[in-house]
Design an enzyme around this catalytic site. Structure first.
Site, short mmCIF file in Angstrom:
data_model
loop_
_atom_site.label_atom_id
_atom_site.label_comp_id
_atom_site.label_asym_id
_atom_site.label_seq_id
_atom_site.Cartn_x
_atom_site.Cartn_y
_atom_site.Cartn_z
N GLU A 230 -30.38 -0.48 -9.80
CA GLU A 230 -31.37 0.46 -9.30
C GLU A 230 -31.96 1.42 -10.34
O GLU A 230 -31.79 2.63 -10.27
CB GLU A 230 -30.78 1.25 -8.12
CG GLU A 230 -30.45 0.38 -6.94
CD GLU A 230 -29.99 1.15 -5.71
OE1 GLU A 230 -29.73 2.37 -5.82
OE2 GLU A 230 -29.88 0.53 -4.62
N GLU B 102 -28.45 -5.75 -2.03
CA GLU B 102 -27.86 -4.72 -1.17
C GLU B 102 -28.69 -4.61 0.11
O GLU B 102 -29.92 -4.63 0.06
CB GLU B 102 -27.86 -3.33 -1.84
CG GLU B 102 -26.90 -3.16 -2.98
CD GLU B 102 -26.86 -1.71 -3.48
OE1 GLU B 102 -27.24 -0.80 -2.70
OE2 GLU B 102 -26.45 -1.48 -4.62
#
Length: 394
Positions: free
Chosen positions: A221, A328
């Site tokens: 991320e 995710e």
């Protein structure tokens, strides 16, 4: 996921890439793709299966993917991913699994094992493997793996303990994703030294290049960074991994803006130009279903929000001839989220020519059982509510 102790794959097939022309390619070997000059037919019992315009692979003839190209060139390539690989037997994703967290926990660096962080539990991983889950993303902290600087030698103790879960997963036939869970940062500062970053990944690849079931995840991320820097860090990681001799393993590249699927086609379009000489690059996206997409709330926006938030990413993958994985995702223990999650997974499965898998966030021994997204067996709230639902996708 945007939180202090974040826990963040896709399930892959082992690859024995052909390096020279041969009469027939062996099982799981490459048999086509852009610029491919090797064998384009497979040994008996295996079918040359189109996965993307860059990669076709010899898969068992009973595989859930079948090639439907109308014509075959000498390099076994096709003009578009969307027009070829189709699903049979209801369709399945190649990889389906969970994130195994806790080695990245805590803010003390390097910290103390058992106090600030811990490692994944092979017993509960074994429970998932017995159910058919075949990919596990394992976060780690770069500050613990390379102590003192990004390009420091790998810390032997942390690497050894981290490798216990990696080895267990791969020895049992599943895939282990090595996830540098750092958000593009080291000790809280944005990583700007791409040469050091390349060295880090060269070191990691050297340690794991002989394990064909390992996948390298460049960084978790990236966010609030210059997009050119995100591109350059990803490319440096690719160069470091391939330069170390890890040539048959997948690499997962993540994007800016928390690598969100819902903004991918507008935020991370430049990443389509990343260059992997082995054509084993997969784009990893994350997607949560609460109002701000952070994954901090068990409340989903609507029962259809899952599909709505990944449709743009699906279009981007198809139009650019790329492959993706949802590294995710999660949903709260309620019927609205259940519908949103299953709708999203159904969409990925229906588009398994470009989506290769999905990985739930998260399992891990230190997640409290009453945490809504905890899928740690046997009593994690998500495990109790979602495990049976997810088993339909393995």
């Amino acid at each position: 996921m945007k939180r202090t102790a974040t826990i963040a794959g896709i399930a892959s097939i082992a690859i024995l890439a052909a390096t020279s022309v041969q009469a027939q390619q062996s099982g799981y070997g490459q048999c086509g793709g852009e610029s491919w000059t090797g064998a384009t037919t497979c040994v008996s019992g295996w079918t040359c299966t189109f996965l993307s315009e860059y990669y076709s692979q010899c898969l068992p003839s009973s595989s859930t993917l079948t090639t439907t190209t109308s014509s075959t060139t000498s390099s076994a390539t096709s003009t578009s991913a969307a027009s070829t690989a189709t699903s049979t037997s209801g369709g399945k994703l190649q990889w389906f699994g969970v994130d195994e967290s806790c080695a990245e926990f805590g803010t003390a660096m390097p910290g103390t094992w058992g106090v600030d962080f811990t490692f994944a539990d092979t017993t509960t991983i074994g429970e998932f493997i017995s159910q058919g889950f075949n990919i596990f993303r394992i976060p780690f902290a770069m500050e613990r793996m390379a102590q003192g600087s990004v390009d420091a030698a790998l810390d032997e103790a942390y690497l050894t303990n981290y490798s216990v879960a990696v080895n267990y997963i791969t020895e049992n036939g599943a895939y282990a994703v090595l996830d540098a869970h750092n958000y593009g940062r080291y000790n809280g500062s944005i990583i700007t030294d791409t040469t050091a970053f390349q060295t880090f990944w060269s070191n990691m690849a050297t340690a794991f290049k002989d394990n064909s079931n390992v996948i390298f995840d460049t960084n978790n991320e990236y966010h609030d960074m210059d997009e050119t820097l995100v591109f350059d860090l990803n490319q440096a990681a690719i160069d470091g991994i391939r330069g170390a001799g890890a040539t048959t393993q997948y690499i997962f590249a993540e994007g800016n803006s928390w690598t969100g699927a819902w903004t991918w086609n507008t935020t991370n379009d430049a990443l389509k130009d990343l260059d992997d000489p082995e054509d084993l690059l997969i784009y990893e996206m994350h997607q949560y279903l609460d109002s701000d997409g952070s994954g901090t709330s068990a409340t989903c926006v609507s029962s259809t929000i899952g599909v709505e938030r990944v449709e743009g990413a699906t279009a981007w993958l198809k139009s650019n001839g790329k492959l993706g994985i949802l590294g995710e995702y999660a949903g709260g223990p309620n019927s609205v989220c259940e519908d949103a999650v299953t709708g999203m997974l159904d969409h990925l499965t229906a588009n398994n020519d470009v989506w290769l898998g999905a990985v739930w966030w998260a399992a891990g021994p230190w997640w409290p059982a009453d945490t809504w997204a905890s899928i740690e067996p046997p009593s994690g709230q998500a495990y109790v509510y979602y495990d049976e639902i997810l088993q339909a996708y393995v």
